[in-house]
Design a protein around this motif. Structure first.
Motif, PDB file in Angstrom:
ATOM      1  N   LYS A 176       5.582  -5.948  -1.333  1.00 17.23           N
ATOM      2  CA  LYS A 176       6.384  -4.785  -0.456  1.00 17.23           C
ATOM      3  C   LYS A 176       5.055  -4.350   1.124  1.00 17.23           C
ATOM      4  O   LYS A 176       4.348  -4.314   0.675  1.00 17.23           O
ATOM      5  N   GLU A 181      -3.459  -1.853  -8.301  1.00 15.15           N
ATOM      6  CA  GLU A 181      -3.614  -0.715  -7.493  1.00 15.15           C
ATOM      7  C   GLU A 181      -4.981  -0.313  -7.065  1.00 15.15           C
ATOM      8  O   GLU A 181      -5.066   0.390  -5.627  1.00 15.15           O
ATOM      9  N   ASP A 182      -5.739  -0.629  -8.015  1.00 18.38           N
ATOM     10  CA  ASP A 182      -7.013  -0.142  -7.885  1.00 18.38           C
ATOM     11  C   ASP A 182      -8.082  -0.662  -7.072  1.00 18.38           C
ATOM     12  O   ASP A 182      -8.215  -0.473  -5.709  1.00 18.38           O
ATOM     13  N   ASP A 192     -13.479 -10.287 -12.434  1.00 16.33           N
ATOM     14  CA  ASP A 192     -14.853 -10.829 -11.075  1.00 16.33           C
ATOM     15  C   ASP A 192     -15.852 -11.575 -11.610  1.00 16.33           C
ATOM     16  O   ASP A 192     -16.388 -11.955 -10.904  1.00 16.33           O
ATOM     17  N   GLU A 200      11.705  -2.637 -15.517  1.00  9.90           N
ATOM     18  CA  GLU A 200      13.084  -2.181 -16.610  1.00  9.90           C
ATOM     19  C   GLU A 200      14.284  -2.578 -15.232  1.00  9.90           C
ATOM     20  O   GLU A 200      15.194  -1.507 -15.916  1.00  9.90           O
ATOM     21  N   ARG A 245       2.602  -2.240  -1.284  1.00 13.86           N
ATOM     22  CA  ARG A 245       2.745  -1.524  -1.431  1.00 13.86           C
ATOM     23  C   ARG A 245       3.662  -2.461  -2.452  1.00 13.86           C
ATOM     24  O   ARG A 245       4.593  -3.188  -2.727  1.00 13.86           O
ATOM     25  N   LEU A 246       3.244  -1.498  -3.993  1.00 10.01           N
ATOM     26  CA  LEU A 246       3.117  -2.526  -5.726  1.00 10.01           C
ATOM     27  C   LEU A 246       4.698  -1.331  -5.789  1.00 10.01           C
ATOM     28  O   LEU A 246       4.524   0.035  -6.041  1.00 10.01           O
ATOM     29  N   THR A 247       5.890  -1.667  -6.461  1.00  7.97           N
ATOM     30  CA  THR A 247       6.500  -0.724  -7.192  1.00  7.97           C
ATOM     31  C   THR A 247       6.746  -1.681  -8.106  1.00  7.97           C
ATOM     32  O   THR A 247       7.075  -2.785  -8.706  1.00  7.97           O
ATOM     33  N   SER A 248       6.842  -1.029 -10.424  1.00  8.40           N
ATOM     34  CA  SER A 248       7.212  -1.746 -10.830  1.00  8.40           C
ATOM     35  C   SER A 248       8.443  -1.784 -10.469  1.00  8.40           C
ATOM     36  O   SER A 248       8.838  -0.570 -10.786  1.00  8.40           O
ATOM     37  N   VAL A 249       9.147  -3.087 -11.417  1.00 10.22           N
ATOM     38  CA  VAL A 249      10.537  -2.939 -11.719  1.00 10.22           C
ATOM     39  C   VAL A 249      11.250  -3.701 -12.694  1.00 10.22           C
ATOM     40  O   VAL A 249      11.964  -4.499 -12.724  1.00 10.22           O
ATOM     41  N   GLU A 256     -10.764  -1.189  -2.796  1.00 12.08           N
ATOM     42  CA  GLU A 256     -11.029  -2.009  -2.233  1.00 12.08           C
ATOM     43  C   GLU A 256     -10.846  -2.289  -0.242  1.00 12.08           C
ATOM     44  O   GLU A 256     -11.320  -2.874   0.870  1.00 12.08           O
ATOM     45  N   ASP A 283       7.378  -4.834  -7.861  1.00 14.74           N
ATOM     46  CA  ASP A 283       7.653  -6.247  -6.716  1.00 14.74           C
ATOM     47  C   ASP A 283       6.980  -5.321  -5.379  1.00 14.74           C
ATOM     48  O   ASP A 283       5.962  -4.422  -5.690  1.00 14.74           O
ATOM     49  N   GLN A 321      -6.654   0.356  -3.557  1.00 13.91           N
ATOM     50  CA  GLN A 321      -6.725   1.704  -3.039  1.00 13.91           C
ATOM     51  C   GLN A 321      -7.899   2.421  -2.796  1.00 13.91           C
ATOM     52  O   GLN A 321      -8.434   2.860  -2.146  1.00 13.91           O
ATOM     53  N   ILE A 337      -9.962 -12.769  -5.807  1.00  9.26           N
ATOM     54  CA  ILE A 337     -11.035 -11.842  -7.174  1.00  9.26           C
ATOM     55  C   ILE A 337     -11.668 -13.076  -8.571  1.00  9.26           C
ATOM     56  O   ILE A 337     -10.416 -13.814  -8.555  1.00  9.26           O
ATOM     57  N   SER A 383      -2.761  -1.359 -12.378  1.00  3.98           N
ATOM     58  CA  SER A 383      -3.058  -0.613 -12.002  1.00  3.98           C
ATOM     59  C   SER A 383      -4.265  -1.224 -11.406  1.00  3.98           C
ATOM     60  O   SER A 383      -4.523  -1.132 -10.659  1.00  3.98           O
TER      61      SER A 383
END
Lengths: 94, 214, 1004
Positions: free
Chosen positions: C678, C745-746, C710, C764, C758-762, C751, C676, C749, C894, C742
């Protein structure tokens, strides 16, 4: 098994982390202007010191944050762990 | 019937329903050292925002009974109706009763969106396994590298870590009252729940395991 | 000898009220609770307990501890049979069954002993010298060598026991519960610090349990009992007996194996047999003691030759006399203490043979005063007897020990006790990275500089006096607790016997005999590996002058004991032979484990059904009930196919594919990664991480995206849908869900922290049920009233929200089969209800669940790639024919620069093509098969590429394949060859799409 101090969560077992390789590498902003040789250096060339090493870690099984660390590649001693954007600490003598 | 009403009539399948825990559950605590229970379908919302933004913090408090999210890592607050767990420097988990997620998501989103906050419903992503009893810490120590000693993991502490290779959000929910055994809630990804339950059940045999009502 | 003959009528720490029966080599014996197998065997007069590794020499019990090289036995039967266990560390229990090793047909009559007669043919490096020539014969030799190698027999059945692991954290870990360790634990524990005290023996106390010393005016063992009582009552102190610290790892991580139930005849339910403790300690105190050294003299391995202090331990702790008449052979004062204790216990000490010309310590004087016969300046130059000692030959040595042997004398005895000084147990210290120092006086390596947060105390630190051990332990324990933040103080020393003056030792590493060393008998250095002084000298003459080479060439210091009793002597003999000092020779690296650890303990609980976490989809139980065959993809368990009665995989997959193509198929796609996204910068962020553009994607529309690294190579792919102005739902491949999150997020957070995303794993949060096939729309229409399914209202690559079978859902018109498809996302707990609803309504349309295998065939027929199958980490979008998906006009993404590298632009890159096989080929090509132009060339022939996916296609009615072929798109129609081991297959290059190339079905 290393004990790694996440700058947010504090000391945690190595199991919770993944090493992200050398730290303080910034993505090239003028990548389209540089030569292939220069770009290859950016992509592939990494420090491989026997001694202190600036590197990145991800608290992947914890708070999911990336952070920086200074670790000794022989003794595994951590000199510092710090948040992204914080200044690069000086290396300890030895 | 509106769509919500219809949805309420649809049978829901919990991550551990195949184990028939309800039938195995004992009302009394018995002599077992380890008590296991599943709390199905708790509402869980992932909350993101800037803790340095008073507006954001106030907006959260306005919805969550006046409580702001904790800025101290690895701690949680219990508001009475909600648990609010620190997950990261700009990330929290809001835990509430089954069925609360839709309305809570709407209210929280409305409150925090003007301050750059976001809310994502993750209620279904995880189920909650409760580990309690005199040997709760012993059984968790068999799979979790965290130091769960009361000096290191006090009542109300929370952390993300691994239990038996399964990523979990741990939350110590007892109040450390004299004589009260430790109680941990493990919010674990739904797909791993069967493995995690079987691990805890197996690791607890040494102490005796009782299945409790969720 | 008769049963129990050597057991003293009183004394010892055994429980005479609890007699135990046990069996050794088929014969029944008895012992007592508190015995080890070794003490019980000695009490029963059993001296011959094994045959040596190489020469099959008869061997007895040498020691009373972990250092035992000889008395290795097989324990247990059947699935619980375990080889190479030290009899000195096996706690006796009722019904214990043990047997000796390395002998045939029996311990007494061992055919292999012929090796001893042929020993001149078995010098050091024997294997290297003999079996390496001619090289082709190795396989012939190996058969026999493997049979001869190794001592015991491992069980062949599955291990029926359970094992455990557990994590433990403490302020102070104390390893070893002898005087120093107990003093350390008391000092630390009293401060309130969290203390773990572990000890490898069944009973804590170490040497104090065998000591005649008085502490505070009472027997030392009383002090131990009081101290352990106090420690046991401290709430933050954990006592771990039967627990060997076997590994010292980084950052004060110490691994301890606890033998939880090995000593129990009938372990309680649920109890693990053994448990590995992963201890993380703020501070560690090592109080691991010291090991007595043998002396190297001729035939010093005969049963009945043992370490002097071991005899004292057997006497004091187990009330066992190791023999009736002993000769003590020593180079130091401490052994006189053992002699006095043994004599006080009723053993006849025939003589004390002292290598020193004029020993004058207080203990030697005491021995003389008590009338013991002291033969100073003399040596035992040989041992008589084969399966048991019958006497020794003693002679006077010249001062330089090299000249003639004088004044020979025979002394009858049944026991030879030897003491060559003490070796501090520095294994853990060395494993921790600590630096060692050689102490010339005691000829021992001792701890010098620690590199981790640890302290050494007591005998492992070179201390020899009880007062020093207690003082060092108390100081170390207090300091460790202080370091961990506690107000600890070292308790005052208890009242002790006055310290005795000791005379210096004499180091004579090889005691001469009346023939050159290596002739007429053997001077053993390493008992377990049958390495003699002559072997080491020979190796040195042959050029093995580095200690590491010496070890590997002669095998000294190897095996289950890792040279605990032999290392110093081996180093010293090498040093003499090379005219170097011992510190110059150095020592080999100590590595974990200190003593052997069972595979079961290392594995712990992760065996059988708990081997690895298995991830289940919300529909998993239905797949199980339906009899699906599963495939593990990462940790996910996914239905591979659903065989009906009598169907094999081929038949099942063909049926499933036909149904999905001609009617409608049902697929559980819940494992697909879902993120997700947002925030106001979401579209900008996706523009940066995908090759294509997202800013203009309309709300409610989906788009397929390619993600590069890259370097320009493909990393992941998937469909992303815009749910709102600042809200996207990204899908990733199932296996890559966590790494992609990940990776993203890298970037956010580190670059692009300025981007508000905002990232959220959904992944499941939702179950995903896919309906695919020509009947999909009609079926779904029966289940929904609030979604217009017409192609005009709900076109390809769009999203609609609504209800299906009353379940709130999102429906995506995306397809991974090339057919009309609807991907329905519901809350995970509704997944099974949704699945059932589709099945129920779908029956009349011939709905057929299809598994992963059919899905792979369907997508390959359409030419859809799978990242990781068609791509291997070096494929570009253009290689796959997807160059048009790269929005080169974007200022950045990228991989943008990476794609411009010469290597990625060069001609002749491999490109994705399809392959049709020559008529009559019914078997698909193996995946990975290489393709060449001319199979007639001798190998290695130039290769053009390889097969990435290959299936029998029910739709085409023939095998099909996808392949990466050099310049493939320019080769359409060309014939290539796949040379296989058994045949050569001809294949024609075609477009990588075998079904509906116009996409009518997809968009229909």
């Amino acid at each position: 098994m290393l004990l790694i101090a996440c700058p947010w969560c504090g000391p945690r077992a190595e199991l919770e982390f993944r090493c992200g390789g050398q730290g303080h590498l910034t993505r090239l902003t003028d990548a389209m202007e540089v030569s292939d040789a220069e770009f290859a250096r950016y992509l592939y060339m990494r420090d491989n010191p026997k001694g202190w090493h600036y590197e990145r870690w991800n608290h992947v099984n914890g708070c999911r944050r990336w952070f920086n660390a200074v670790r000794h590649t022989v003794t595994h001693e951590f000199h510092a762990t710090y948040k992204p954007g914080e200044p690069k600490p000086d290396l300890p003598r030895s | 019937m509106d769509s919500k009403g219809m949805a309420d009539a649809i049978p829901r399948l919990g991550a551990l329903d195949h184990l028939g825990l309800a039938a195995r559950a004992h009302g009394e605590k018995g002599a077992a050292g380890v008590r296991l229970a599943e709390r199905r379908f708790l509402a869980k919302l992932n909350l993101r925002g800037d803790p340095n933004d008073h507006g954001f913090m106030g907006a959260v408090a306005s919805v969550l009974d006046g409580f702001e999210p904790r800025i101290i890592p690895n701690t949680a607050v219990h508001t009475g109706r909600f648990d609010l767990l620190w997950l990261g420097p700009d990330e929290w988990l809001v835990v509430a009763a089954d069925g609360a997620e839709a309305e809570l998501e709407a209210r929280l989103t409305a409150a925090v969106a003007p301050h750059g906050g976001t809310v994502t419903d993750v209620s279904e992503s995880r189920t909650t396994i409760v580990v309690s009893g005199p040997n709760a810490r012993d059984v968790l120590a068999k799979g979790c590298p965290l130091d769960l000693h009361p000096r290191a993991f006090a009542a109300g502490a929370c952390a993300q870590s691994l239990v038996a290779k399964v990523g979990v959000i741990l939350h110590r929910t007892d109040t450390a009252a004299p004589g009260e055994p430790a109680r941990f809630e493990l919010h674990a990804l739904r797909s791993f729940a069967d493995y995690l339950w079987r691990f805890l059940d197996d690791a607890g045999q040494e102490y005796g395991v009782t299945v409790m009502e969720g | 000898m008769s049963n129990g003959e050597l057991r003293l009528p009183t004394g010892g720490r055994i429980d005479r009220a609890q007699p135990l029966r046990f069996i050794f080599d088929g014969a029944g014996y008895s012992g007592y609770a508190g015995d080890t197998l070794a003490s019980a065997l000695l009490a029963n007069g059993v001296r011959l307990v094994g045959r040596s590794f190489k020469y099959h020499r008869p061997r007895g019990i040498l020691s009373a501890g972990a250092e035992e090289p000889n008395a290795l036995v097989e324990l247990g039967n059947g699935a619980r049979r375990e080889p190479n266990l030290r009899a000195t560390q096996i706690e006796l229990h009722d019904g214990l069954v043990a047997s000796s090793q390395n002998r045939w047909p029996s311990l007494d009559l061992d055919i292999g002993a012929i090796n001893n007669l042929a020993s001149r043919l078995l010098p050091s490096g024997f294997y290297y010298k003999t079996f390496m020539w001619p090289p082709s014969f190795w396989h012939f030799y190996e058969h026999f060598i493997r049979r001869a190698a190794g001592m015991g027999r491992a069980a062949t059945e599955p291990d029926p026991d359970r094992y455990d692991h557990r994590y433990e954290h403490c302020d102070v870990l104390v390893v070893g519960a002898g005087p120093a360790g107990i003093a350390a634990a008391l000092a630390a524990g009293r401060s309130g610090a969290r203390v773990v005290l572990c000890d490898e023996q069944q009973e804590m106390g170490g040497d104090l349990l065998a000591s005649m010393a008085l502490i505070d005016g009472a027997p030392a063992a009383d002090w131990v009992a009081r101290a352990l009582g106090e420690l046991g009552a401290l709430p933050e102190v954990r006592l771990l007996p039967r627990a060997t610290a076997f590994g010292y790892y980084d950052h004060n991580a110490v691994a301890i194996v606890e033998r939880v139930a090995d000593h129990l005849a009938r372990p309680g339910p649920g109890l693990p047999r053994q448990c590995v403790w992963h201890v993380r300690a703020r501070r560690v105190v090592l109080a691991t003691g010291a090991i007595e050294r043998p002396l190297v003299f001729r035939d010093n391995d005969r049963p009945g030759v043992m370490l002097a202090n071991a005899a004292r331990v057997y006497l004091r702790r187990y009330a066992v006399a190791c023999g009736r008449r002993a000769v003590l052979f020593t180079n130091n004062d401490a052994a006189y203490g053992a002699a006095l204790d043994l004599r006080a216990g009723g053993m006849d000490i025939a003589a004390i043979v002292d290598l020193r010309a004029d020993p004058k310590g207080q203990r030697t004087e005491a021995a003389r005063a008590q009338g013991l016969r002291v033969l100073a300046g003399r040596a035992v130059i040989g041992v008589q007897g084969s399966k048991a000692v019958s006497g020794v030959e003693v002679a006077r040595l010249q001062d330089d020990a090299s000249a003639a042997i004088l004044d020979r004398e025979q002394i009858a005895c049944d026991t030879v006790l030897m003491s060559g000084g003490w070796t501090p147990t520095i294994h853990l210290f060395s494993q921790s990275g600590g630096k060692l120092r050689f102490d010339t006086e005691t000829a021992a390596f001792v701890p010098d500089r620690a590199t981790q947060a640890l302290r050494s105390a007591g005998a492992c630190n070179g201390a020899t006096r009880l007062s020093d051990c207690l003082a060092q332990g108390a100081a170390a324990g207090a300091a460790a607790a202080q370091d961990a933040g506690f107000a600890a103080a070292a308790p005052p020393l208890p009242e002790l016997d006055p310290d005795l003056d000791e005379a210096p030792m004499r180091h004579l590493w090889v005691v001469p005999s009346d023939a050159p060393v290596g002739h007429k008998g053997k001077h053993f250095v390493d008992f377990q590996n049958d390495v003699t002084a002559a072997d080491i000298r020979l190796a040195s003459r042959e050029g093995y002058r580095s200690v590491e080479h010496l070890k590997r060439y002669t095998t000294t210091g190897m095996g289950t004991d890792q040279g605990k009793t032999s290392n110093v002597a081996a180093l010293a003999i090498l040093a003499e032979a090379t005219n170097a000092s011992i510190p110059q020779v150095g020592t080999t690296t100590f590595r974990p484990p200190y003593t052997p650890v069972t595979m079961g303990a290392l594995t712990g609980r992760t065996v059988g059904p708990l081997l690895e976490p298995a991830r289940w989809t919300p529909i998993h139980r239905w797949h199980v009930r339906t009899g699906a065959v599963f495939e593990n993809t990462g940790q996910w368990q996914r239905a591979r196919y659903y065989p009906m009665a009598g169907e094999d995989m081929h038949a099942a997959v063909e049926r499933e594919v036909r149904a999905a193509r001609n009617l409608v198929g049902l697929f559980d796609a819940s494992t697909l990664g879902k993120i997700d996204v947002k925030g106001p910068d979401s579209a900008r962020f996706l523009d940066l991480v995908y090759t294509n553009s997202w800013s203009k994607l309309a709300i409610g529309r989906s788009r397929y995206g390619l993600m590069l690294r890259d370097d320009g190579y493909i990393y992941d792919d998937g469909v992303t849908t815009r749910l709102g102005p600042e809200h996207f739902l990204v899908s990733t491949t199932s296996g890559n869900a966590a790494p992609v999150l990940s990776f993203m997020e890298d970037l956010l957070q580190t670059e692009w922290p300025h981007l508000k995303v905002r990232l959220t794993s959904v992944t499941e949060q939702f179950a995903v049920v896919t309906l695919s096939g020509p009947m999909a729309r009609r079926l779904l229409a029966e289940l929904t009233r609030d979604i217009d399914l017409s192609p005009q209202a709900f076109p390809f690559m769009t999203l609609r929200a609504g209800t299906v079978a009353g379940i709130p859902v999102r429906v995506f018109r995306v397809s991974f089969t090339g057919d009309l498809s609807f991907e329905i996302q519901a809350r995970a707990s509704h997944g099974l209800a949704l699945w059932h609803a589709c099945l129920a309504v779908g029956e009349k349309y011939g709905i057929t669940p299809y598994g992963l295998e059919a899905m792979h065939v369907l997508r390959a027929e359409k030419g859809y790639i799978i990242v990781g199958q068609e791509t291997d980490g070096t494929a570009t979008p253009d290689d796959l024919g997807m160059g048009a998906m790269v929005a080169h006009a974007k200022p950045d993404f990228i991989g943008k620069r990476g794609l411009k590298r010469a290597e990625l632009l060069r001609p002749e890159r491999k490109q994705l093509v399809g392959l049709r096989l020559a008529d009559g080929e019914h078997k698909p090509l193996p995946e990975g098969a290489h393709l060449v132009n001319d199979p007639g060339l001798p190998p290695p022939m130039p290769m053009l590429g390889h097969v990435t996916s290959s299936y029998y296609s029910p739709t085409v009615g023939a095998p099909i394949a996808l392949a990466m072929i050099k310049n493939g798109r320019a080769r359409m129609g060309e014939e290539l060859y796949a040379p296989l081991p058994d045949r050569v297959v001809r294949a024609r290059v075609v477009a990588p799409c075998f079904f509906d190339p116009e996409g009518k079905r997809l968009h229909g």
